[in-house]
Motif scaffolding. Sequence first.
Motif, short mmCIF file in Angstrom:
data_model
loop_
_atom_site.label_atom_id
_atom_site.label_comp_id
_atom_site.label_asym_id
_atom_site.label_seq_id
_atom_site.Cartn_x
_atom_site.Cartn_y
_atom_site.Cartn_z
N THR A 128 0.83 -1.20 0.00
CA THR A 128 0.00 0.00 0.00
C THR A 128 0.86 1.26 0.00
O THR A 128 0.59 2.23 -0.72
N GLN A 165 3.96 1.51 -1.14
CA GLN A 165 4.64 1.60 -2.42
C GLN A 165 3.71 2.14 -3.50
O GLN A 165 4.10 2.99 -4.31
N GLU A 166 2.47 1.65 -3.50
CA GLU A 166 1.51 2.10 -4.51
C GLU A 166 1.13 3.56 -4.29
O GLU A 166 1.04 4.34 -5.25
N LYS A 171 1.94 6.58 -7.07
CA LYS A 171 0.88 7.43 -7.64
C LYS A 171 1.18 8.91 -7.38
O LYS A 171 0.96 9.75 -8.25
#
Length: 217
Positions: free
Chosen positions: A6, A8-9, A13
């Motif tokens: 989570t 890293q994402e 973004k």
Amino acid sequence: MSARVTEQEGFAKMVLRLRAEGITNHDLLKAVEQTPRSHFAPPQYQAEAHSQRTIPLDCGSFMEGYDFAVRLLHSLNLKSGQRVLEVGTGSGFTAAVMGRVAERVLTIDRYQTLVGMAQKNLEKTGVRNVIVRHADGSAGVPGEGTFDRILITAAFNSLPRMFSDHLVSGGTLLVPIMMSETHCRVVRVSRTGSRFDREDLFDAPYLPIVQQLASFL
């Protein structure tokens, strides 16, 4: 989905969004990536940790949106070896990121509750060169000398001269200024010798600074 994935994402973004604005500072983005945002968001707002929304904290304070916080730090143009002052600790997130770039960070807040919370958050991330202090930031930091960078996260009605005097030559101050009762903008002040140059940057969600230490919080 694991917390690490989570993080890293959410980071990826954010980087894509800010890249469109020309924000590609490698050292800063590396420091942000190494500072888990979820460690600083209150438990009930974990799902919002990587969003662009402000996140409520105790004492009426808040965490800036993820993008805004990084945009703010990018505007400060941090370098290794610098001494940094932050007025308005909040969750401790921006102090932690700055601590991964600069040599030493002093961050102060008028609320003891936020000071204690930030200290715990910093311990979780392993940042050791950030000093968190319970202090009134409305009148400068007498006795602390000068700084290469100063970040203020509460708004003044005009440029606070006492903080300008804390800047070394070549130093940078970021301070929110109330342009009207409802409109606040971040202003960057650069010092060269005895000359101060001002640049208005972008709108900000900050509230007017409150004088004196909080009595109970």
